[in-house]
Design a protein around this motif. Structure first.
Motif, PDB file in Angstrom:
ATOM      1  N   THR A  30     -10.123 -16.420 -10.751  1.00 45.99           N
ATOM      2  CA  THR A  30     -10.061 -14.988 -11.029  1.00 45.99           C
ATOM      3  C   THR A  30      -8.630 -14.545 -10.767  1.00 45.99           C
ATOM      4  N   HIS A  31      -8.105 -13.749 -11.694  1.00 43.94           N
ATOM      5  CA  HIS A  31      -6.704 -13.317 -11.615  1.00 43.94           C
ATOM      6  C   HIS A  31      -6.597 -11.891 -11.092  1.00 43.94           C
ATOM      7  N   PHE A  32      -5.770 -11.706 -10.077  1.00 43.83           N
ATOM      8  CA  PHE A  32      -5.437 -10.353  -9.634  1.00 43.83           C
ATOM      9  C   PHE A  32      -3.923 -10.194  -9.632  1.00 43.83           C
ATOM     10  N   SER A  33      -3.442  -9.158 -10.315  1.00 44.04           N
ATOM     11  CA  SER A  33      -2.019  -8.819 -10.273  1.00 44.04           C
ATOM     12  C   SER A  33      -1.867  -7.686  -9.259  1.00 44.04           C
ATOM     13  N   ALA A  34      -1.006  -7.903  -8.261  1.00 45.44           N
ATOM     14  CA  ALA A  34      -0.785  -6.861  -7.244  1.00 45.44           C
ATOM     15  C   ALA A  34      -0.273  -5.587  -7.916  1.00 45.44           C
ATOM     16  N   GLY A  35       0.620  -5.747  -8.888  1.00 46.57           N
ATOM     17  CA  GLY A  35       1.154  -4.568  -9.595  1.00 46.57           C
ATOM     18  C   GLY A  35       0.051  -3.818 -10.341  1.00 46.57           C
ATOM     19  N   ASP A  36      -0.843  -4.561 -11.007  1.00 44.41           N
ATOM     20  CA  ASP A  36      -1.947  -3.909 -11.733  1.00 44.41           C
ATOM     21  C   ASP A  36      -2.857  -3.168 -10.763  1.00 44.41           C
ATOM     22  N   LEU A  37      -3.134  -3.769  -9.602  1.00 46.63           N
ATOM     23  CA  LEU A  37      -4.001  -3.103  -8.616  1.00 46.63           C
ATOM     24  C   LEU A  37      -3.344  -1.817  -8.109  1.00 46.63           C
ATOM     25  N   LEU A  38      -2.030  -1.863  -7.930  1.00 44.94           N
ATOM     26  CA  LEU A  38      -1.327  -0.651  -7.470  1.00 44.94           C
ATOM     27  C   LEU A  38      -1.352   0.428  -8.554  1.00 44.94           C
ATOM     28  N   ARG A  39      -1.159   0.026  -9.821  1.00 47.51           N
ATOM     29  CA  ARG A  39      -1.204   1.004 -10.914  1.00 47.51           C
ATOM     30  C   ARG A  39      -2.607   1.607 -11.042  1.00 47.51           C
ATOM     31  N   ALA A  40      -3.642   0.779 -10.813  1.00 51.28           N
ATOM     32  CA  ALA A  40      -5.019   1.307 -10.862  1.00 51.28           C
ATOM     33  C   ALA A  40      -5.259   2.272  -9.703  1.00 51.28           C
ATOM     34  N   GLU A  41      -4.651   1.985  -8.581  1.00 48.53           N
ATOM     35  CA  GLU A  41      -4.796   2.864  -7.405  1.00 48.53           C
ATOM     36  C   GLU A  41      -4.196   4.244  -7.700  1.00 48.53           C
ATOM     37  N   ILE A  42      -3.070   4.261  -8.409  1.00 47.30           N
ATOM     38  CA  ILE A  42      -2.459   5.550  -8.796  1.00 47.30           C
ATOM     39  C   ILE A  42      -3.452   6.324  -9.663  1.00 47.30           C
ATOM     40  N   LYS A  43      -4.006   5.630 -10.661  1.00 51.71           N
ATOM     41  CA  LYS A  43      -4.918   6.292 -11.610  1.00 51.71           C
ATOM     42  C   LYS A  43      -6.199   6.774 -10.946  1.00 51.71           C
ATOM     43  N   SER A  44      -6.591   6.116  -9.837  1.00 49.89           N
ATOM     44  CA  SER A  44      -7.871   6.451  -9.187  1.00 49.89           C
ATOM     45  C   SER A  44      -7.827   7.794  -8.461  1.00 49.89           C
ATOM     46  N   GLY A  45      -6.618   8.358  -8.309  1.00 48.10           N
ATOM     47  CA  GLY A  45      -6.508   9.628  -7.593  1.00 48.10           C
ATOM     48  C   GLY A  45      -6.428   9.431  -6.088  1.00 48.10           C
ATOM     49  N   SER A  46      -6.084   8.238  -5.669  1.00 49.34           N
ATOM     50  CA  SER A  46      -5.957   7.929  -4.235  1.00 49.34           C
ATOM     51  C   SER A  46      -4.945   8.836  -3.544  1.00 49.34           C
ATOM     52  N   GLU A  47      -5.156   9.042  -2.260  1.00 48.55           N
ATOM     53  CA  GLU A  47      -4.201   9.846  -1.476  1.00 48.55           C
ATOM     54  C   GLU A  47      -2.806   9.195  -1.457  1.00 48.55           C
ATOM     55  N   PHE A  48      -2.753   7.885  -1.719  1.00 42.59           N
ATOM     56  CA  PHE A  48      -1.466   7.194  -1.714  1.00 42.59           C
ATOM     57  C   PHE A  48      -0.828   7.128  -3.103  1.00 42.59           C
ATOM     58  N   GLY A  49      -1.537   7.659  -4.099  1.00 45.23           N
ATOM     59  CA  GLY A  49      -1.097   7.523  -5.487  1.00 45.23           C
ATOM     60  C   GLY A  49       0.333   7.977  -5.741  1.00 45.23           C
ATOM     61  N   ALA A  50       0.673   9.158  -5.233  1.00 41.63           N
ATOM     62  CA  ALA A  50       2.010   9.708  -5.513  1.00 41.63           C
ATOM     63  C   ALA A  50       3.088   8.830  -4.885  1.00 41.63           C
ATOM     64  N   MET A  51       2.815   8.380  -3.676  1.00 38.26           N
ATOM     65  CA  MET A  51       3.796   7.521  -2.988  1.00 38.26           C
ATOM     66  C   MET A  51       3.960   6.181  -3.737  1.00 38.26           C
ATOM     67  N   ILE A  52       2.826   5.587  -4.139  1.00 36.88           N
ATOM     68  CA  ILE A  52       2.900   4.307  -4.864  1.00 36.88           C
ATOM     69  C   ILE A  52       3.666   4.505  -6.175  1.00 36.88           C
ATOM     70  N   GLN A  53       3.367   5.595  -6.868  1.00 37.19           N
ATOM     71  CA  GLN A  53       4.013   5.855  -8.163  1.00 37.19           C
ATOM     72  C   GLN A  53       5.523   5.968  -8.002  1.00 37.19           C
ATOM     73  N   SER A  54       5.954   6.686  -6.971  1.00 36.00           N
ATOM     74  CA  SER A  54       7.403   6.863  -6.841  1.00 36.00           C
ATOM     75  C   SER A  54       8.071   5.558  -6.415  1.00 36.00           C
ATOM     76  N   MET A  55       7.353   4.731  -5.636  1.00 35.07           N
ATOM     77  CA  MET A  55       7.955   3.442  -5.254  1.00 35.07           C
ATOM     78  C   MET A  55       8.055   2.497  -6.451  1.00 35.07           C
TER      79      MET A  55
END
Ligand SMILES: Nc1ncnc2c1ncn2[C@@H]1O[C@H](COP(=O)(O)OP(=O)(O)OP(=O)(O)O)[C@@H](O)[C@H]1O
Ligand SMILES: Nc1ccn([C@@H]2O[C@H](COP(=O)(O)O)[C@@H](O)[C@H]2O)c(=O)n1
Ligand SMILES: [Mg+2]
Length: 204
Positions: free
Chosen positions: A48-73
């Protein structure tokens, strides 16, 4: 309500169910073909393949409290705090039901490596490294057309710098442990996969 990055196991320092999992880390410069080749591996081997970058991009889209910080990083090509990325990876592994994982774009730095070791307590079976000159990486990213915010020349230069300063030392670390499997990624996708296929057939 559980936040999207809550660890599936409430003991934050243990992921005991995964202690027997086989993990292959997949590293290489931005645009070296990590995602492309992982997709090929999944078709031929039971990973099973997991891309750390894809998981972070999905986290942004999920509306997570960390989304804005992840997006700017990500927009700056910087490495997101490891606790966030490792929790996302652990959650994804837990939910997958598989016990063989390709973890693409991770560990990106010493902190990623340490936090994963302490939380997941898994040593990679081996580490795949797609080696490719910067000029070719730049060409590939500039013609990728996937609408990624970080696929612009300014951010690409920053991502290259982070790769050289933070990720190459991780690659050297695994080389010193005899775990590195280096692939010449400056060839056609088919030629690269042939080398990858032979490697997986002999390693797993
Ligand atoms: N061997 C290859 N030769 C030419 N183009 C390639 C090759 N492998 C992948 N590509 C193309 O290069 C681009 C980058 O590939 P890919 O997204 O797989 O790289 P990546 O390492 O996952 O990048 P990133 O780190 O930015 O996520 C894609 O458009 C892909 O189709
Ligand atoms: N371990 C990681 C992986 C990625 N990031 C951030 O995501 C960006 C895109 O990653 P790709 O692998 O999809 O190219 C990367 O530039 C980092 O900003 C991270 O922080 N940690
Ligand atoms: Mg990728």
């Amino acid at each position: 309500m559980e936040t999207p990055i809550d660890a599936p196991n409430k003991d934050e320092h243990e992921c005991p169910r995964w202690k027997k999992s086989t993990v292959v880390f997949v590293l290489g410069g931005p645009g070296s073909g990590k995602g492309t080749q992982c997709a090929n591996v999944v078709k031929h081997f039971s990973y099973t393949h997991f891309s750390a970058g894809d998981l972070l991009r999905a986290e942004i889209k999920s509306g997570s409290e960390f989304g804005a910080m992840i997006q700017s990083m990500i927009a700056e090509g910087r490495i997101v705090p490891s606790e966030i990325t490792v929790k996302l990876l652990c959650k994804a592994m837990e939910e997958s039901g598989n016990d063989k994982f390709l973890i693409d774009g991770f560990p990106r730095n010493e902190e990623n490596r340490n936090v994963f070791e302490n939380v997941a307590r898994i040593e990679p079976a081996f580490v795949l490294f797609f080696d490719c000159p910067e000029e070719e990486l730049e060409r590939r990213i500039m013609s990728r057309n996937q609408g990624r915010e970080d696929d612009n020349i300014e951010t690409i230069k920053k991502r290259f710098k982070v790769f050289v300063e933070s990720t190459l030392p991780i690659i050297s670390y695994y080389e010193s442990k005899g775990k590195l499997r280096k692939i010449n990624a400056a060839k056609s996708s088919e030629e690269v996969f042939e080398a990858v296929r032979v490697l997986f057939a002999s390693e797993t």
